[in-house]
Write a protein that holds these residues in place. Structure first.
Motif, PDB file in Angstrom:
ATOM      1  N   GLY A  81       0.738  -1.506   0.025  1.00 49.57           N
ATOM      2  CA  GLY A  81      -0.017   0.174  -0.016  1.00 49.57           C
ATOM      3  C   GLY A  81       0.656   1.317  -0.034  1.00 49.57           C
ATOM      4  O   GLY A  81       0.334   2.412  -0.201  1.00 49.57           O
ATOM      5  N   THR A  87       0.758  -0.859  -5.919  1.00 48.14           N
ATOM      6  CA  THR A  87      -0.262  -1.417  -5.285  1.00 48.14           C
ATOM      7  C   THR A  87      -1.486  -1.926  -6.259  1.00 48.14           C
ATOM      8  O   THR A  87      -1.969  -2.866  -6.374  1.00 48.14           O
ATOM      9  N   TYR A 149      -4.939   1.488  -1.653  1.00 49.95           N
ATOM     10  CA  TYR A 149      -5.088  -0.140  -1.560  1.00 49.95           C
ATOM     11  C   TYR A 149      -6.350  -0.579  -1.403  1.00 49.95           C
ATOM     12  O   TYR A 149      -6.674  -1.397  -1.840  1.00 49.95           O
TER      13      TYR A 149
END
Length: 250
Positions: A81, A87, A149
């Motif tokens: 993240g 991500t 994320y």
């Protein structure tokens, strides 16, 4: 003999899953990014495969799946993240490549993905009806802190569910809350839970293994946090009540 293929095998949850499966006489194949991770995975009893999730094609993954012939595929990979581009590349695009490659390989249908608590469409779908003010504050805080994320996880999970008519995977989505390094308690709260409780990674691993054993979890997505119910009992209750926490929220 049963076997598993773990994407993201060097991760902390994945290592616990590996240990649990090996102790249950599974052959565990583990996809890792770096050769430096090989010896540690071998010490857990895994058979490491050095393969980049970002750089591999669907056909590359198909070859890996066919050569290992797993009875279950587990997605435990994640970019952490910190870098939004990575991500998206791993948690969203990599996961979707994994879904497609399992379907294309045609040798295994059972699939378990570790997602995250509160992954949902917050813009156009209603919030979970069991949320309270504390849950709303927690949701706002998490989405504000790690939005890339959460969006990547949501896109992957939505793709898995909405495209399963053509893939026909026997999937389960496990959605743990904030993860800790605490020792396993052997107990959790699962299903329609509140957001405040953390859960240790080892108990999440036990949940994943319990899902492998319980076919009633196929086609379900459910939340997991710390709690007082023994893991297998908690999963059985999720199945009994059909406590799917992603349905209607994508």
């Amino acid at each position: 003999m049963s076997s598993a293929l773990i994407f993201g095998g060097s991760g902390k949850c994945a290592r616990h899953i590996t240990r649990l499966l090996v102790s249950s006489s599974y052959t565990v194949h583990s996809i890792i990014r770096s050769p430096s991770q090989t010896s540690e995975l071998e010490s857990l009893g895994a058979k490491p495969i050095v393969q980049s999730i970002e750089e591999s094609s669907i056909d590359d993954f198909v070859s890996t799946i066919k050569s290992t012939n797993p009875s279950v595929v587990i997605w435990a990979a994640g970019a952490g993240g910190g870098n939004p581009e990575r991500t998206r590349s791993v948690d969203q695009e990599g996961a979707i490549k994994c879904f497609d490659s399992i379907a294309k390989a045609g040798t295994c249908k059972r699939f378990i993905i570790i997602s995250a608590l509160d992954v949902r469409d917050r813009e156009s779908k209603p919030e979970p009806e069991w949320y309270n003010d504390s849950d709303r504050q927690s949701s706002d805080r998490v989405w504000g802190a790690i939005a890339p994320y959460m969006h990547a996880k949501f896109a992957a999970d939505r793709n898995l569910v909405t495209q399963n008519g053509r893939r026909r995977l026997e999937y389960t989505i496990v959605r743990p809350g904030r993860l800790t390094e605490d020792k396993a308690r052997g107990t959790v709260a699962a299903g329609k839970v509140h957001l405040g409780e953390a859960v240790n990674r080892e108990d999440v691993a036990h949940v994943v293994v319990a899902c492998i054993k319980n076919d009633g979890t196929i086609g379900m997505a459910f939340d997991v946090v710390g709690g007082e119910t023994p893991v297998e009992q908690a999963i059985a209750e999720v199945v009994k009540t059909q406590a799917d926490t992603f349905a209607g929220r994508y």
